[in-house]
Design an enzyme around this catalytic site. Structure first.
Site, short mmCIF file in Angstrom:
data_model
loop_
_atom_site.label_atom_id
_atom_site.label_comp_id
_atom_site.label_asym_id
_atom_site.label_seq_id
_atom_site.Cartn_x
_atom_site.Cartn_y
_atom_site.Cartn_z
N GLU A 93 0.82 -1.21 0.00
CA GLU A 93 0.00 0.00 0.00
C GLU A 93 0.84 1.25 0.00
O GLU A 93 1.92 1.30 0.59
CB GLU A 93 -0.85 0.04 1.26
CG GLU A 93 -2.13 -0.71 1.14
CD GLU A 93 -2.94 -0.57 2.41
OE1 GLU A 93 -4.13 -0.88 2.35
OE2 GLU A 93 -2.41 -0.16 3.44
N CYS A 106 3.05 8.12 2.23
CA CYS A 106 3.51 7.05 3.13
C CYS A 106 3.81 5.82 2.27
O CYS A 106 2.92 5.30 1.60
CB CYS A 106 2.40 6.77 4.15
SG CYS A 106 2.76 5.39 5.23
N CYS A 113 6.46 -8.28 6.92
CA CYS A 113 7.54 -7.82 7.81
C CYS A 113 7.92 -8.94 8.75
O CYS A 113 7.05 -9.66 9.26
CB CYS A 113 7.09 -6.60 8.61
SG CYS A 113 8.40 -5.93 9.66
N CYS A 117 5.73 -7.45 15.33
CA CYS A 117 5.25 -6.73 16.51
C CYS A 117 3.83 -7.18 16.84
O CYS A 117 3.04 -7.46 15.95
CB CYS A 117 5.26 -5.23 16.25
SG CYS A 117 6.91 -4.62 15.88
N CYS A 120 0.80 -5.22 15.30
CA CYS A 120 0.84 -4.85 13.88
C CYS A 120 0.38 -5.98 12.99
O CYS A 120 0.94 -7.08 13.02
CB CYS A 120 2.26 -4.43 13.50
SG CYS A 120 2.43 -4.04 11.75
N GLY A 172 6.49 -2.94 6.29
CA GLY A 172 7.87 -3.38 6.32
C GLY A 172 8.78 -2.56 7.20
O GLY A 172 8.45 -1.45 7.62
N GLU A 173 9.94 -3.15 7.51
CA GLU A 173 10.96 -2.50 8.32
C GLU A 173 12.07 -2.02 7.35
O GLU A 173 12.87 -2.83 6.86
CB GLU A 173 11.51 -3.50 9.36
CG GLU A 173 12.74 -3.06 10.11
CD GLU A 173 12.67 -1.63 10.67
OE1 GLU A 173 11.79 -1.34 11.48
OE2 GLU A 173 13.51 -0.81 10.26
N LEU A 227 8.68 3.38 19.51
CA LEU A 227 9.11 3.06 20.88
C LEU A 227 8.09 2.14 21.56
O LEU A 227 8.42 1.03 21.96
CB LEU A 227 9.29 4.38 21.64
CG LEU A 227 10.14 4.36 22.89
CD1 LEU A 227 11.51 3.76 22.63
CD2 LEU A 227 10.29 5.80 23.43
N HIS A 228 6.90 2.62 21.75
CA HIS A 228 5.74 1.84 22.20
C HIS A 228 5.82 1.27 23.62
O HIS A 228 4.89 0.61 24.08
CB HIS A 228 5.41 0.69 21.25
CG HIS A 228 5.26 1.10 19.83
ND1 HIS A 228 4.58 2.23 19.44
CD2 HIS A 228 5.71 0.54 18.68
CE1 HIS A 228 4.62 2.34 18.11
NE2 HIS A 228 5.30 1.34 17.63
N ASN A 303 -4.85 0.90 16.10
CA ASN A 303 -5.88 0.48 15.15
C ASN A 303 -6.12 -1.01 15.34
O ASN A 303 -5.28 -1.82 14.94
CB ASN A 303 -5.44 0.76 13.71
CG ASN A 303 -5.49 2.23 13.43
OD1 ASN A 303 -6.57 2.82 13.28
ND2 ASN A 303 -4.34 2.86 13.41
N CYS A 346 -2.10 1.81 8.11
CA CYS A 346 -1.39 1.79 6.86
C CYS A 346 -0.64 0.46 6.73
O CYS A 346 0.16 0.11 7.59
CB CYS A 346 -0.39 2.94 6.85
SG CYS A 346 0.41 3.20 5.31
N1 SAH Z 1 8.49 -0.95 10.46
C1 SAH Z 1 8.58 0.43 10.75
C2 SAH Z 1 7.74 1.30 9.85
C3 SAH Z 1 6.37 0.83 9.48
S1 SAH Z 1 5.16 0.79 10.74
C4 SAH Z 1 8.25 0.69 12.20
O1 SAH Z 1 7.77 -0.20 12.87
O2 SAH Z 1 8.53 1.80 12.64
C5 SAH Z 1 4.70 2.50 10.94
C6 SAH Z 1 4.12 2.82 12.30
O3 SAH Z 1 2.80 2.24 12.46
C7 SAH Z 1 4.97 2.27 13.44
O4 SAH Z 1 5.16 3.23 14.45
C8 SAH Z 1 4.12 1.13 13.91
O5 SAH Z 1 4.44 0.79 15.21
C9 SAH Z 1 2.71 1.65 13.74
N2 SAH Z 1 1.69 0.61 13.78
C10 SAH Z 1 1.77 -0.67 13.38
N3 SAH Z 1 0.61 -1.32 13.61
C11 SAH Z 1 -0.24 -0.44 14.16
C12 SAH Z 1 -1.59 -0.50 14.62
N4 SAH Z 1 -2.28 -1.62 14.55
N5 SAH Z 1 -2.12 0.62 15.14
C13 SAH Z 1 -1.43 1.76 15.19
N6 SAH Z 1 -0.16 1.89 14.78
C14 SAH Z 1 0.43 0.80 14.27
FE1 SF4 Z 2 6.70 -4.02 13.61
FE2 SF4 Z 2 6.88 -2.02 11.79
FE3 SF4 Z 2 7.20 -4.58 11.06
FE4 SF4 Z 2 4.81 -3.76 11.78
S1 SF4 Z 2 5.95 -3.05 10.01
S2 SF4 Z 2 5.81 -5.69 12.42
S3 SF4 Z 2 5.32 -2.27 13.37
S4 SF4 Z 2 8.51 -3.43 12.45
#
Ligand code: SAH
Ligand code: SF4
Length: 384
Positions: A93, A106, A113, A117, A120, A172-173, A227-228, A303, A346
């Site tokens: 996307e 974006c 990925c 996490c 995610c 993706g990372e 960070l989270h 989300n 996203c």
């Molecule tokens: N992989 C990278 C970039 C993509 S994710 C990263 O993790 O930073 C972009 C952002 O969306 C990150 O801060 C991620 O933690 C957040 N994100 C992922 N899943 C989410 C969800 N279900 N609700 C809100 N934010 C989310």
């Molecule tokens: Fe974690 Fe970012 Fe990968 Fe989602 S896209 S699993 S938030 S590292």
């Protein structure tokens, strides 16, 4: 027969080298690059100031090809989302978020990925593959010229720039697909391509420490860190990568990065999860954790998606959490959720796509959701 070279795969230096192989001078590469990235032209015959002999050499040897658009939706607030086919049943996307003074794109860097996490959905789908340079920069190329087309600016003309900012916050990372990501970043910054300032390009990472250092040396753009969590045991449970690169290491990497960064702060993203990481105590612990790192906070309301077992913190809690950070002198914004209660982050939609049949299933499901929850379904963010 030689393979066709996709010129979107080449950074400025590589394009010069490629033209050199064709017996052409470096300035030809610059012209070619402008035709592609500034005028959106993919047909070599239309590149009128290139010598006919060069156009002939390119035709049949090279192409300019970005991922194919599967769907293209614009919400009532102007947010536009493309689902792109990257082959073998994988889709990614790209989201454009227009605001008064800027237009932010974006983009994704991987299909799926591997970081996995807990909160995610992209991570829950697992890792499919790294995107190529052409697939990463191709998102910007496609989006910029599609947006211009919508505004009536024809391809082949130097038109008003639609995309002023890029965030690598899609699927993706990015730091685990390092080389293609950096090559794409270099194109974004190059004056003969998109000419974006380093301050307007943000890479978001879950905290791949050695690669944060590498990025500072190779292409220091603005940095956002997911960070989270305010301590290691909590972060270990949310982001498995934290076990490898714990918080003390991550904070030190952020400090080192700032010596090279275009901005004098790191943005910390913090996903607000009900009763998991959103207490007053967590906020206070966070203040202590980032004491030595110049930073800003961006709180993201979670989300939800069914398999996560997690819930979004309520608005009152998010505001109270933000207030504690603000009172400690930390600039804190809350990312506003667009649309209704059940939004997809996203990357979440495409993350589930495994094959063409599933693409159609998902598109159908999305259409149903949009009917039920309004056209904004699936659009999440607006930074307040
Ligand atoms: N992989 C990278 C970039 C993509 S994710 C990263 O993790 O930073 C972009 C952002 O969306 C990150 O801060 C991620 O933690 C957040 N994100 C992922 N899943 C989410 C969800 N279900 N609700 C809100 N934010 C989310
Ligand atoms: Fe974690 Fe970012 Fe990968 Fe989602 S896209 S699993 S938030 S590292």
């Amino acid at each position: 027969m030689t393979a066709i070279t996709n010129l979107l795969d080449l950074d400025p230096a590589q394009l010069i080298a490629y033209c050199g192989e064709l017996g052409e001078k470096p300035f030809r590469a610059k012209q070619l690059q402008r035709w592609i990235h500034q005028f959106g032209v993919s047909d070599f015959e239309a590149m009128t100031d290139l010598a006919k002999s060069l156009r002939d050499k390119l035709t049949g040897r090279a192409c300019v090809s970005s991922p194919v658009v599967i769907s293209d939706h614009t919400s009532t607030d102007g947010t536009r989302k493309w689902l792109l086919d990257v082959g073998q049943g994988n889709a990614i996307e790209t989201v454009f978020i227009p605001e008064e003074n800027r237009g932010t794109l974006c983009i994704s860097t991987q299909a799926g990925c591997a970081v996995n996490c807990r909160f995610c959905s992209t991570g829950k789908q697992g890792f499919n593959r790294n995107l190529t340079v052409a697939e990463i920069i191709g998102q910007l190329w496609m989006a910029e010229f599609e947006l211009r087309k919508t505004k009536g600016i024809p391809v082949g003309h130097k038109g008003e720039r639609q995309i002023t900012n890029v965030v690598m916050m899609g699927m993706g990372e990015p730091l685990l697909n390092f080389e293609p990501t950096v090559t794409a970043l270099k194109l974004m910054l190059d004056d003969n391509a998109y000419g974006l300032s380093r301050r307007r390009v943000t890479l978001s990472t879950s905290g791949v420490v050695p690669m944060i250092d590498k990025l500072s040396q190779e292409c220091a753009v603005a940095l956002a860190v997911s960070l989270h969590a305010s301590n290691d045991s909590l972060r270990d449970s949310l982001i498995p990568l934290n076990k490898k690169h714990p918080l003390a290491e991550l904070m030190a990497a952020c400090r080192r990065y700032l010596e090279f960064a275009p901005r004098d702060f790191v943005t910390f993203e913090y996903c607000m999860l009900d009763a998991v990481n959103d207490s007053d105590q967590h906020a206070r612990e966070l203040i202590e954790l980032v004491r030595t790192v110049p930073c800003k906070f961006n709180l993201i309301p979670f989300n939800p998606f069914p398999e996560s077992g997690l819930k979004r913190s309520n608005n009152q809690r998010i505001k109270a959490f933000a207030q504690i950070l603000t009172d400690a002198g930390l600039v804190t914004t809350i990312r506003k959720t667009r649309g209704d209660d059940i939004d997809a982050a996203c990357g979440q939609l495409a993350g589930e796509v495994q094959d063409r049949t599933r693409v159609q299933e998902r598109m159908q499901k999305q259409a149903e959701y949009q009917k039920k929850f309004g056209p904004n379904f699936g659009q999440i963010v607006e930074i307040t």
